[in-house]
Design an enzyme around this catalytic site. Structure first.
Site, mmCIF file in Angstrom:
data_model
loop_
_atom_site.group_PDB
_atom_site.id
_atom_site.type_symbol
_atom_site.label_atom_id
_atom_site.label_comp_id
_atom_site.label_asym_id
_atom_site.label_seq_id
_atom_site.Cartn_x
_atom_site.Cartn_y
_atom_site.Cartn_z
ATOM 1 N N THR A 555 0.868 -1.180 0.000
ATOM 2 C CA THR A 555 0.000 0.000 0.000
ATOM 3 C C THR A 555 0.907 1.232 0.000
ATOM 4 O O THR A 555 2.130 1.113 0.021
ATOM 5 C CB THR A 555 -0.855 0.070 1.280
ATOM 6 O OG1 THR A 555 -0.006 0.431 2.377
ATOM 7 C CG2 THR A 555 -1.501 -1.267 1.592
ATOM 8 N N LYS A 579 7.046 3.660 1.164
ATOM 9 C CA LYS A 579 8.240 4.379 1.644
ATOM 10 C C LYS A 579 8.013 5.114 2.953
ATOM 11 O O LYS A 579 8.946 5.674 3.528
ATOM 12 C CB LYS A 579 8.665 5.424 0.604
ATOM 13 C CG LYS A 579 8.998 4.856 -0.738
ATOM 14 C CD LYS A 579 9.225 5.997 -1.704
ATOM 15 C CE LYS A 579 8.871 5.688 -3.119
ATOM 16 N NZ LYS A 579 7.596 5.281 -3.524
ATOM 17 N N GLU A 667 2.488 7.605 -7.994
ATOM 18 C CA GLU A 667 1.823 7.180 -6.765
ATOM 19 C C GLU A 667 0.323 7.378 -6.973
ATOM 20 O O GLU A 667 -0.079 8.167 -7.852
ATOM 21 C CB GLU A 667 2.278 8.072 -5.596
ATOM 22 C CG GLU A 667 3.735 7.924 -5.197
ATOM 23 C CD GLU A 667 4.005 6.644 -4.421
ATOM 24 O OE1 GLU A 667 3.287 6.383 -3.440
ATOM 25 O OE2 GLU A 667 4.929 5.911 -4.804
ATOM 26 N N ASP A 678 8.197 12.470 -3.147
ATOM 27 C CA ASP A 678 8.555 11.068 -3.357
ATOM 28 C C ASP A 678 10.069 10.910 -3.549
ATOM 29 O O ASP A 678 10.695 10.011 -2.985
ATOM 30 C CB ASP A 678 7.791 10.552 -4.582
ATOM 31 C CG ASP A 678 7.987 9.078 -4.784
ATOM 32 O OD1 ASP A 678 7.569 8.320 -3.897
ATOM 33 O OD2 ASP A 678 8.589 8.682 -5.807
ATOM 34 N N LYS A 682 13.015 9.100 -1.201
ATOM 35 C CA LYS A 682 13.947 8.074 -1.701
ATOM 36 C C LYS A 682 15.399 8.428 -1.367
ATOM 37 O O LYS A 682 16.152 7.570 -0.903
ATOM 38 C CB LYS A 682 13.791 7.909 -3.211
ATOM 39 C CG LYS A 682 12.486 7.217 -3.590
ATOM 40 C CD LYS A 682 12.292 7.236 -5.094
ATOM 41 C CE LYS A 682 11.022 6.509 -5.483
ATOM 42 N NZ LYS A 682 10.631 6.784 -6.868
#
Ligand code: ADP
Ligand code: ASP
Ligand code: MG
Length: 815
Positions: A555, A579, A667, A678, A682
């Site tokens: 998810t 994440k 996403e 995002d 990362k």
């Protein structure tokens, strides 16, 4: 002479008894037979139950009696020709009347003496054997019935009487030497005392009856016919992969049955062992199956372990204190008092310091034992030299058994590490001096997990079953399940990994199946499942307590990212493409990593960066081998790369973003990608995995989105704002053209500082030609100083992300 014994299920009803009769007929053509039978399945329990009810003035014992009666009359009606039923019905009726009288007596007196209890419990075998003998006479007239009570003599220890072998052997020998019948049918379980009272040989004792007869008439073999294909490597009801053992020594079989392999009543081997009579375990419902041969020879195959067995309902009693050290006779007093109270000791360990002694007994005996022990050591306890006996209940003994274990090192180490990896706490350990078994005491709730994981370790050629609990079955989740479905066979055959999906959940529904959800129809099964609930999902996963459990988060949800700690603490591994957890507060990230270490539960999130590309794994290897990351340059957003690569005069920014969503590159909330959040997540994860402490706020985010786009709160408004600000995006494109460069959203880390933002990339840069939705990462390290270590490839998309998750699962399987 061959002695055959048919157990309760084999003679459960007329249909099964017909199978038994067919086997007897076939065997009788070559040999004289003695056939020992159990009560019809469940009847002994019903009799014991009825007697207890009667003695406690519970009138419903009458119903039990009625049920017992009906069961036997049904069998007679189906098995025996009406013209031959008369004699038998008279006898059976008269015996049921006797049973009724005994039960009524218990009811009137409100009492059940051990002697009466045995008389009542023995009726099951008495009735079944006469019915079977009569049924057999129809096809084999030269067969007869003999009451075992006339042959087997015991002491008056009702409930579990001891056999007087001198008298018994003589009686059996005399009877069989004079017999003309080809087949003699006898009741198991019952015998008689010197005074002629009915005694019983203990629950499951019909096996023992058969062994006593075999010994007494010096049979050429003893065959125990039951409902499974032999003695298995573990209880087949608990361990699905268990296999029948073809040949096993008397000692090994004795050890397995002593430690709970119910297929053979433990005392059975003793009488035949001396006479060296082989025992066969055979299946009434599959007579052609080989079965198990128990004899004085053990197969000397490569595996030193023959089987794994277990005993439930165990309590551990620990007696400790300085008063035990060097004081002769403490153990003697302990065992004496237990013996006086007829408490059977199943397991013993004593610390070499003599400071404590620990014994395993049945739960049911625990309170009685504690009381008796505390009384015996009253004085020492009062003087604080010994502590009152400590009782722990609801435990279980698991034993590895094998004759050849003594010649192999490291088996106990393997056993303990296998259990430890699965978070099975070992409460006590014992190893027989014969080294024929290693046994451990564990919590009852862990027994299924322990047996299965040990069985995998020692019998399944190291095949490992991975049990997956998957949350999130959107684009990526669906691909993931498809990939497992496709690869299942390959993994099993080539990597010895058996992947089972035990649970699936989306935001509406969830479904659990302990045996593994069928991956062909998972969608239908999920739709038919119960209402999804994260807490219920967690507790069901914990309660199932399966070995090698892995929670898979597919998810992008905050709430799901917040529950990893609960799994890790149960030694359940976590694999996630979400994440949020790893880019949350550093404390939380660190805590999850340390829980993973503490509970030996992998926490893998390769797909957090670069989808299926092995970026984090590579980084881990660099760090583990002593390298140090100094600088990172990367394009980490497959979706932004796709967007800027396709954005042109003829393809508007708005439309490209839409398309990226349709293809599953963004996403679910595209603003997370376009705002740079995002990418910031990362790079943060890469920085943390490189060993640096950093928070999200420390990353400079030079967003290229106008403020109005940033401020939208739903996808619809967001797309509308992209249309509205088309000029802003077109201007960016024009500027890039003017500079003869391309737009790339770049993440960098240098000198302890990190930033993300849109850059104009000139032709000379390796980033210039980054096509489609590719990612690229450059690691500058102590070892890669001038030329960085570069990882490049498709960095977004459902299929590659799913395969990255899959790779993490396989990594766990290979540990
Ligand atoms: P019967 O009524 O024929 O005497 P039991 O119920 O006493 O049969 O024993 C057979 C059962 O023992 C099997 O159905 C199986 O569930 C159980 N069992 C436990 N451990 C083992 C094992 N290691 N091998 C085979 N069976 C086992
Ligand atoms: N009928 C007895 C019991 O259930 C003996 C046996 O079946 O072996 O314990
Ligand atoms: Mg049995």
């Amino acid at each position: 002479m061959i002695v055959l014994k048919f157990g309760g299920t084999s003679v459960a009803n007329a249909q099964n008894i017909q199978k038994v009769i067919a086997i007897i007929n076939q065997k009788a053509t070559n040999h004289p037979l003695a056939v020992v039978v159990s009560a019809l399945s469940g009847v002994t329990d019903m009799l014991i139950n009825a007697s207890k009810k009667a003695a406690t003035k519970d009138e419903s014992y009458q119903n039990n009696l009625e049920e017992i009666k009906q069961k036997h009359f049904d069998a007679i009606a189906e098995l025996i020709d009406p013209s031959h039923q008369n004699q038998l019905l008279i006898r059976i009726n008269s015996q049921i009347n006797q049973l009724q009288t005994l039960l009524d007596g218990c009811f009137l007196l409100g009492e059940l003496s051990p002697r009466t209890a045995d008389a009542i419990a023995g009726f099951g075998e008495l009735l079944s054997s006469q019915i079977i003998a009569s049924a057999l006479q129809q096809s084999l007239p030269n067969s007869t019935f003999k009451d075992s009570r006339e042959l087997i003599k015991t002491n008056a220890n009702f409930g579990k009487a001891s056999v007087d072998f001198n008298t018994t052997n003589k009686r059996i020998g005399d009877y069989f030497s004079g017999i003309k019948s080809q087949v003699v049918v006898l009741p198991g379980f019952i015998a008689s005392s010197e005074n002629g009272n009915t005694t019983t040989l203990g629950r499951g004792g019909s096996d023992y009856t058969a062994a006593i007869i075999a010994n007494g008439c010096n049979a050429s073999s003893l065959e125990i016919w039951t409902d499974v294909n032999g003695m298995f490597t573990a209880n087949p009801r608990i361990v699905k992969q268990a296999q029948p053992i073809e040949t096993i020594s008397y000692q090994e079989a004795m050890e397995l049955s002593h430690f709970g392999a119910k297929v053979l009543y433990p005392p059975t081997i003793q009488p035949v062992l001396k006479a060296n009579i082989p025992i066969w375990i055979k299946n009434t419902f599959e007579p052609e199956a080989f079965g198990t041969l128990i004899s004085n020879q053990s197969e000397t195959n490569i595996n030193p372990i023959k089987g794994i067995s277990h005993i439930d309902n165990i309590a551990l009693l620990t007696l400790e204190g300085s008063g035990m050290v060097g004081v002769a006779g403490s153990s003697k007093r302990l065992f004496e008092v237990l013996s006086q109270h007829a408490i059977n000791v199943i397991f013993i360990t004593q610390a070499s310091s003599e400071h404590s002694i620990c014994i395993g007994i049945l739960n049911a005996d625990a309170d009685k034992a504690k009381e008796a022990i505390d009384k015996t050591f009253e004085l020492e306890i009062a003087q604080n030299k010994i502590d009152p006996c400590i009782v722990e209940k609801d435990l279980c003994i698991v034993a590895l058994v094998g004759e050849n274990m003594k010649n192999h090192q490291g088996l106990s180490g393997k056993m303990f590490s296998t259990l430890g990896k699965n978070n099975v706490n070992i409460r006590a350990i014992a190893q027989g001096a014969s080294e024929r078994n290693i046994s451990v005491v564990i919590n009852e709730k862990d027994v299924k997990k322990a047996l299965n994981t040990l069985h995998e370790r020692f019998f399944e050629d190291n095949t490992k079953q991975l049990n997956l609990f998957v949350m999130g079955v959107g684009n990526v989740g669906e691909k993931f399940i498809d990939q497992i479905h496709q690869q299942k066979k390959f993994l099993k055959e080539n990597l010895k990994i058996n992947v089972q999906v035990i649970a699936l959940s989306n935001s509406r529904k969830m479904v659990f199946d302990e045996e593994g959800i069928s991956l062909k129809d998972w969608k239908v099964l999920l739709e038919q499942g119960e209402t999804a609930n994260v807490n219920a999902f967690i507790s069901k996963t914990k309660d199932l307590n399966l070995r090698n459990s892995i929670f898979v988060d597919i998810t992008a949800n905050y709430d799901v990212a917040a529950i990893y700690d609960q799994f890790l603490k149960q030694s359940i591994a976590v694999v996630t493409c979400n994440k949020i957890a790893c880019s949350s507060q550093y404390e939380n990230y660190k805590n999850l990593k340390s829980l993973s270490r503490k509970y030996n539960a992998p926490f893998l999130f390769e797909t957090n960066v670069g989808a299926g590309l092995p970026i984090i794994d590579t980084l881990k290897h660099l760090i583990a081998s002593g390298d140090k990351v100094n600088r990172i340059n990367a394009v980490l957003s497959g979706s932004l790369n796709f967007i800027f690569n396709n954005f042109s005069d003829s393809y508007s920014f708005h439309d490209v973003v839409k398309e990226a969503g349709v293809q599953g590159f963004t996403e679910p909330d595209p603003k997370i990608d376009l705002s740079g959040v995002d990418v910031a997540r990362k790079i943060l994860i890469l920085i943390r995995e490189s060993g640096y402490t950093m928070e999200m706020e420390d990353i400079e985010n030079r967003s290229f989105l106008p403020k109005e786009c940033m401020d939208t709160t739903n996808n619809e408004d967001f797309f509308a704002s992209l249309l509205k600000h088309a000029n802003h995006f077109n201007a960016l494109l024009a500027e890039a053209r003017a500079k003869d460069s391309r737009l790339k959203f770049v993440a960098s880390f240098d000198n302890g500082k990190a930033s993300v933002g849109l850059q104009f990339i000139a032709k000379e840069s390796p980033f210039y030609n980054l096509e489609g939705k590719d990612n690229i990462v450059e690691f500058y390290t102590d070892r890669y100083v001038d030329q960085p270590l570069i990882i490049k490839g498709a960095g977004a998309g459902a299929a590659v992300t799913a395969s990255g998750i899959f790779a993490d699962v396989i990594r766990i399987g290979n540990v």
